[in-house]
Design a protein around this motif. Sequence first.
Motif, PDB file in Angstrom:
ATOM      1  N   ALA A 112      14.293  35.796  52.903  1.00  0.00           N
ATOM      2  CA  ALA A 112      15.625  35.379  52.469  1.00  0.00           C
ATOM      3  C   ALA A 112      15.819  33.887  52.695  1.00  0.00           C
ATOM      4  N   ASP A 113      15.305  33.356  53.814  1.00  0.00           N
ATOM      5  CA  ASP A 113      15.408  31.925  54.075  1.00  0.00           C
ATOM      6  C   ASP A 113      14.612  31.137  53.037  1.00  0.00           C
ATOM      7  N   GLY A 114      13.437  31.632  52.688  1.00  0.00           N
ATOM      8  CA  GLY A 114      12.634  30.979  51.655  1.00  0.00           C
ATOM      9  C   GLY A 114      13.327  31.007  50.304  1.00  0.00           C
ATOM     10  N   LEU A 151      18.062  33.575  42.890  1.00  0.00           N
ATOM     11  CA  LEU A 151      17.473  33.446  44.233  1.00  0.00           C
ATOM     12  C   LEU A 151      18.548  33.274  45.302  1.00  0.00           C
ATOM     13  N   ALA A 152      19.593  32.517  44.990  1.00  0.00           N
ATOM     14  CA  ALA A 152      20.687  32.338  45.951  1.00  0.00           C
ATOM     15  C   ALA A 152      21.391  33.665  46.213  1.00  0.00           C
ATOM     16  N   ALA A 153      21.630  34.424  45.167  1.00  0.00           N
ATOM     17  CA  ALA A 153      22.288  35.727  45.340  1.00  0.00           C
ATOM     18  C   ALA A 153      21.412  36.664  46.168  1.00  0.00           C
ATOM     19  N   ALA A 154      20.104  36.661  45.901  1.00  0.00           N
ATOM     20  CA  ALA A 154      19.196  37.512  46.672  1.00  0.00           C
ATOM     21  C   ALA A 154      19.176  37.097  48.138  1.00  0.00           C
ATOM     22  N   ALA A 155      19.161  35.801  48.399  1.00  0.00           N
ATOM     23  CA  ALA A 155      19.149  35.314  49.786  1.00  0.00           C
ATOM     24  C   ALA A 155      20.435  35.694  50.505  1.00  0.00           C
ATOM     25  N   LEU A 156      21.556  35.564  49.830  1.00  0.00           N
ATOM     26  CA  LEU A 156      22.836  35.908  50.457  1.00  0.00           C
ATOM     27  C   LEU A 156      22.943  37.413  50.713  1.00  0.00           C
TER      28      LEU A 156
END
Length: 108
Positions: free
Chosen positions: A34-36, A63-68
């Motif tokens: 998630a950090d990546g 990618l931002a939505a997946a990380a959040l």
Amino acid sequence: MEDLAHRPSPSPADAPPAAPSPADPSPGARRRDADGAAVASFVLGLLGLFFFNLVLGPFAVALAAAALLRGTARRGRALLGLALGVADLAVLAVLVAAHGGVSWGFGA
């Protein structure tokens, strides 16, 4: 020769512990992923302002939505990636409205 019919079957408690499957990563690996994704969304969003905003903008948003959703420790970076991805799409909309297409360049 030993008769296999009278041999007791092993119980599930006697079985060795199963190794973690690659489909179910540990929480630490999930957080690292998630950090990546947060950093990647920021970089793609930033690059998308100048190059290939039609492609990089949606990737940055995804990618931002997946990380959040995965609970990244780099929440601010993911939010910046999300904002930059949306900005990429806004720049694309302005360029399409101004020039009538997605092809543009610097200069006259």
